[in-house]
Design a protein around this motif. Structure first.
Motif, PDB file in Angstrom:
ATOM      1  N   THR A  75       2.905   6.130   1.933  1.00 25.80           N
ATOM      2  CA  THR A  75       3.302   7.332   1.195  1.00 25.80           C
ATOM      3  C   THR A  75       4.550   7.990   1.771  1.00 25.80           C
ATOM      4  O   THR A  75       5.033   8.975   1.205  1.00 25.80           O
ATOM      5  N   ASP A  76       5.059   7.486   2.885  1.00 25.55           N
ATOM      6  CA  ASP A  76       6.213   8.059   3.591  1.00 25.55           C
ATOM      7  C   ASP A  76       5.910   9.420   4.208  1.00 25.55           C
ATOM      8  O   ASP A  76       6.812  10.068   4.742  1.00 25.55           O
ATOM      9  N   ILE A  77       4.651   9.858   4.143  1.00 21.29           N
ATOM     10  CA  ILE A  77       4.331  11.168   4.719  1.00 21.29           C
ATOM     11  C   ILE A  77       4.319  11.103   6.238  1.00 21.29           C
ATOM     12  O   ILE A  77       4.542  12.114   6.908  1.00 21.29           O
ATOM     13  N   SER A  78       4.089   9.924   6.802  1.00 22.14           N
ATOM     14  CA  SER A  78       4.151   9.790   8.259  1.00 22.14           C
ATOM     15  C   SER A  78       5.509  10.233   8.790  1.00 22.14           C
ATOM     16  O   SER A  78       5.595  10.882   9.840  1.00 22.14           O
ATOM     17  N   SER A  79       6.569   9.903   8.076  1.00 26.97           N
ATOM     18  CA  SER A  79       7.912  10.293   8.514  1.00 26.97           C
ATOM     19  C   SER A  79       8.051  11.812   8.531  1.00 26.97           C
ATOM     20  O   SER A  79       8.667  12.379   9.439  1.00 26.97           O
ATOM     21  N   TYR A  80       7.457  12.472   7.530  1.00 23.21           N
ATOM     22  CA  TYR A  80       7.517  13.940   7.499  1.00 23.21           C
ATOM     23  C   TYR A  80       6.661  14.549   8.605  1.00 23.21           C
ATOM     24  O   TYR A  80       7.030  15.578   9.190  1.00 23.21           O
ATOM     25  N   LEU A  81       5.514  13.931   8.900  1.00 21.46           N
ATOM     26  CA  LEU A  81       4.695  14.427  10.013  1.00 21.46           C
ATOM     27  C   LEU A  81       5.447  14.296  11.334  1.00 21.46           C
ATOM     28  O   LEU A  81       5.390  15.189  12.189  1.00 21.46           O
ATOM     29  N   ASN A  82       6.158  13.179  11.514  1.00 21.29           N
ATOM     30  CA  ASN A  82       6.958  13.001  12.726  1.00 21.29           C
ATOM     31  C   ASN A  82       8.010  14.099  12.843  1.00 21.29           C
ATOM     32  O   ASN A  82       8.229  14.662  13.923  1.00 21.29           O
ATOM     33  N   LEU A  83       8.671  14.412  11.724  1.00 19.84           N
ATOM     34  CA  LEU A  83       9.672  15.479  11.722  1.00 19.84           C
ATOM     35  C   LEU A  83       9.041  16.837  12.011  1.00 19.84           C
ATOM     36  O   LEU A  83       9.619  17.673  12.705  1.00 19.84           O
ATOM     37  N   LEU A  84       7.831  17.055  11.469  1.00 25.07           N
ATOM     38  CA  LEU A  84       7.143  18.326  11.701  1.00 25.07           C
ATOM     39  C   LEU A  84       6.872  18.527  13.187  1.00 25.07           C
ATOM     40  O   LEU A  84       7.105  19.614  13.735  1.00 25.07           O
ATOM     41  N   PHE A  85       6.388  17.485  13.864  1.00 28.92           N
ATOM     42  CA  PHE A  85       6.101  17.602  15.294  1.00 28.92           C
ATOM     43  C   PHE A  85       7.389  17.764  16.097  1.00 28.92           C
ATOM     44  O   PHE A  85       7.409  18.483  17.100  1.00 28.92           O
ATOM     45  N   ALA A  86       8.460  17.095  15.669  1.00 29.69           N
ATOM     46  CA  ALA A  86       9.729  17.247  16.375  1.00 29.69           C
ATOM     47  C   ALA A  86      10.299  18.651  16.189  1.00 29.69           C
ATOM     48  O   ALA A  86      11.000  19.175  17.067  1.00 29.69           O
ATOM     49  N   SER A  87       9.992  19.300  15.058  1.00 27.58           N
ATOM     50  CA  SER A  87      10.573  20.609  14.753  1.00 27.58           C
ATOM     51  C   SER A  87       9.777  21.759  15.349  1.00 27.58           C
ATOM     52  O   SER A  87      10.347  22.684  15.924  1.00 27.58           O
ATOM     53  N   ILE A  88       8.451  21.727  15.212  1.00 27.08           N
ATOM     54  CA  ILE A  88       7.650  22.886  15.627  1.00 27.08           C
ATOM     55  C   ILE A  88       6.589  22.540  16.661  1.00 27.08           C
ATOM     56  O   ILE A  88       5.739  23.367  16.978  1.00 27.08           O
TER      57      ILE A  88
END
Length: 569
Positions: A103-116
C-alpha cells in the motif's frame, strides 16, 4: 469526444465474433455463467489491447526491457483509455513484501517516525535529544578552549556471537580502544572477558583538545561516531580549564544518566529492505532458522559414538579435531560417549548441545586414535553443536550465496522461527528506541487498521516536527480510511503479502489506485466481492463508485447481485 468504448469482432478464446459498445466514465458489470466469455472480453480483449497500445507508445529502447503483449483477436477497438487491471489472483511470495509495502503506507510511516519520532536511551529508556551532526559539532566547539574530550560510540552485542567476534568487527572499522563497564580496554591485546557479564561498551572514536582549528576534523569524527554507534553518540569530558562552564554546556546534551544523544533520524533507517537498517541476524526477513533437537537427534537410543546425530551435524571419528574435543569433553565432565543419548544426564546433554559455557578443559588423545594431534594438552572451551550449526547458518545468510548442499543440510536439522534478535520487526533493535506517542514502528505495524486510525487520531499536536508530521499523519489516515472502507479493518501493515487471499490482495490494490487520485483511466476488476462479508459489500460498492467519480471507467467481472444492481450498465 467519444463517450463509449466500441468493440467490433471480438473472437478471443470462446468469444464468437462479439460486437458491442460500453459507455465510458460509468460503473459497468460484465456477468454471465461460467464459460460465457466474461474474462475473455474484459481482460483478454479490452485490457490486453489497452496494454499493447500503451507499450507501442514507448520508445524502442524502453520496449527492449518489457515483455511484449500479443494483439488480441478483435477487428478493432476504439475509445480506450490507459488501462489498469486489478485481478483476482494470489499475490507474489516475496518474503520481503508486506501489506505496508503493498500500500506504500510503510514509506509514510517511516517519514512519520523521521519527522516526529522521540529517541530513547538504549540503556535506561529515558528520552534523549535528537541532534544533527552539525549541532553535535557546535556543542563540542562551544566547550572552553583547552578542554580535552573523548567522542564515544556505544557498541551493541551481535546476536549469537562472542566478544571476540564483536572485537574483530570493531577492529575492521579501524578502532581498538574501548571503555567496557567503565574500564579502558585495548582490543588489539587479548581480552579475557565473559560476554554475559558485560553491561555497557563504548568505542573511543577520537580524543582531542578544543581549539578553533579542529572543526573539519571534528565533523568527520562525529560522522564516524554516529556510524559506529547506530546513530548514538556520547561526549565524554576528560578535563577542562573551566569545569563548571563545560559541565553546564553538556548538561542537556544527552541522557542525564548515560550522556547519550541521537544523531539525525532519517526515513531510510526504518526500511527493512535497507541493509544498513535491516536486522543483522535475519537480514530483514523477520524469520530465522533454529536447530530443533528432535531433527538433530533422530535416534536417541544410539550413543554419540554409535551415530545419534544427523551425520552432517556430527559424525564420531577419533582421528579428527571434533573427535578429540568430544572425547576430552566427556573425560573432563565425566560422561560416557558409548551411553545411549537418552540415558545421558541433563548436564551432559547441555554440555554436548550448548557447550561448556566458558569453562575450559584439557584436550586429550582419544582412545583408538591413530595419531597424536599437535594441540593435545592445550586448554580450550567448547561452544556446543547447536551454536556451531547456528554460526554456520549466520555465515551462510550473511554471505548471501546459493548452496544446495548447505540448504539441504539446514533443512535436515533446523525449523523456521520468529527472529530471536529483532523479534520479527525486521529492523535492527536500535531502531526500536525511536517512538511516536510511546509506540515504536514495529508496534505500529502490529496494530490492525481500525486501532491504528484511532491511535493516529489521538496523537498530541505539540510534538517535534509537528507541521511536517501533521501532513504525513493526514496522508496515512486518508489511506487507512480507504482500507477501512473496503472491509479490511482486521489487517495490519506487518502482515506478509504471501498470506493474503486473492480477494484481500485485490481490494488492497484497489484502495491504492483510489489513493493515487488518477482520472481518465480504465480499470478492469475481477470479482472484488469474493471473500467479503455481506455487511461489507456496500462498502466495496461505495469504493467502486468513488473510483468512478474521480473520472474513471470501471469495468467489473462479477456475479454478486448487489454489485450488479449498483452498476449503471
Amino acid at each position: 469526444m467519444r463517450t463509449t468504448i466500441e468493440i467490433r469482432g471480438a473472437r478471443e478464446h470462446n468469444l464468437k465474433n462479439i460486437s458491442l459498445e460500453i459507455p465510458r466514465d460509468q460503473l459497468i458489470v460484465v456477468t454471465g455463467v461460467s464459460g460465457s466469455g466474461k474474462s475473455s472480453l474484459a481482460f483478454d480483449t479490452i485490457y490486453a489491447e489497452g496494454q499493447r497500445r500503451y507499450m507501442e507508445s514507448l520508445s524502442t529502447f524502453a520496449r527492449r526491457f518489457i515483455e511484449q503483449a500479443g494483439k488480441p483477436a478483435v477487428d478493432f477497438l476504439l475509445g480506450l483509455s490507459p488501462v489498469i487491471s486489478i485481478e483476482q489472483k494470489t499475490v507474489g511470495r516475496n518474503p520481503r513484501s508486506t501489506v505496508g509495502t503493498m500500500t506504500d503506507i510503510s514509506s509514510y510511516l517511516n517519514l512519520l517516525f523521521a519527522s516526529i519520532g522521540v529517541a530513547h536511551c538504549p540503556y535506561c529508556t529515558n528520552e534523549i535529544p535528537i541532534r544533527s551532526k552539525i549541532q553535535i559539532s557546535e556543542q563540542i566547539l562551544a566547550l572552553p578552549e583547552g578542554t580535552v574530550v573523548e567522542l564515544r560510540a556505544p557498541v551493541f552485542p551481535i546476536y549469537g556471537e562472542d566478544l571476540e567476534f564483536l572485537f574483530a568487527e570493531i577492529r575492521k572499522k579501524g578502532y581498538r580502544r574501548l571503555v567496557i563497564d567503565g574500564e579502558a580496554a585495548d582490543i588489539s591485546e587479548e581480552q579475557d572477558r565473559d560476554a554475559a557479564g558485560v553491561r555497557e561498551m563504548e568505542v573511543i572514536i577520537d580524543k582531542f583538545v578544543i581549539k578553533p582549528s579542529i572543526d573539519r576534523h571534528l565533523t568527520v569524527a562525529v560522522e564516524n561516531a554516529l556510524s559506529v554507534g547506530e546513530q548514538f553518540v556520547r561526549i565524554h569530558l576528560v578535563s577542562s580549564p573551566d569545569e563548571p562552564k563545560a559541565a553546564r554546556i553538556l548538561k542537556d546534551f544527552g541522557c542525564p544518566e548515560h550522556g547519550l544523544a541521537m544523531g539525525d533520524v532519517r526515513a531510510d533507517q526504518f526500511m527493512f529492505n535497507n541493509p544498513l537498517s535491516a536486522c543483522r541476524t535475519c537480514s530483514g526477513l523477520g524469520t530465522y532458522l533454529q536447530v530443533h533437537p528432535a531433527l538433530l537427534l533422530p535416534d536417541t537410543s544410539r550413543s554419540i559414538i554409535g551415530g545419534a546425530f544427523v551425520p552432517d551435524a556430527y559424525r564420531w571419528n577419533p582421528d579428527t579435531w571434533d573427535g578429540a574435543i568430544m572425547f576430552s569433553l566427556a573425560a573432563h565432565f565425566g560422561f560416557d560417549l558409548k551411553t545411549p543419548f537418552r540415558e545421558l544426564s541433563a548436564e551432559a546433554v547441555s554440555l554436548v548441545l550448548h557447550g561448556s559455557r566458558g569453562e575450559k578443559f584439557v584436550l586429550v588423545q582419544p582412545e583408538g586414535a591413530k595419531s597424536v594431534g599437535k594441540h593435545i594438552g592445550q586448554t580450550m572451551k567448547w561452544d556446543g553443536i547447536i551454536p556451531r550449526i547456528d554460526r554456520h547458518y549466520r555465515r551462510y545468510r550473511q554471505q548471501q550465496v546459493s548452496s544446495s548442499h548447505m540448504e539441504s543440510y539446514l533443512e535436515k536439522v533446523m525449523v523456521e522461527h520468529r527472529c530471536p534478535d529483532c523479534a520479527g520487526s525486521r529492523l535492527r533493535p536500535q531502531r526500536m528506541f525511536v517512538t511516536v506517542g510511546g509506540t515504536n514502528i514495529n508496534q505500529f505495524g502490529e496494530m490492525n487498521f481500525s486501532e491504528l486510525k484511532l491511535f493516529l487520531d489521538a496523537l498530541p499536536s505539540g510534538m517535534r516536527g509537528r507541521e511536517a508530521g501533521e501532513q504525513i499523519r493526514q496522508e496515512i489516515v486518508g489511506r487507512l480510511e480507504l482500507l477501512l472502507g473496503i472491509g479490511l479493518d482486521y489487517l495490519n501493515f506487518n502482515r506478509k503479502s504471501g498470506t493474503l487471499s486473492g480477494g484481500e490482495a485485490q481490494r488492497i490494490r484497489l484502495s491504492t489506485q483510489i489513493g493515487s487520485g488518477l482520472m481518465g483511466m480504465l480499470y478492469v476488476l475481477d470479482e472484488p466481492s469474493i471473500g467479503l462479508h455481506p455487511k461489507d459489500n456496500q462498502k466495496m460498492i461505495g469504493t467502486l463508485r468513488r473510483l468512478r467519480d474521480l473520472g474513471n471507467t470501471v469495468i467489473v467481472v462479477e456475479h454478486d447481485e448487489d454489485t450488479m444492481r449498483a452498476a449503471e450498465h
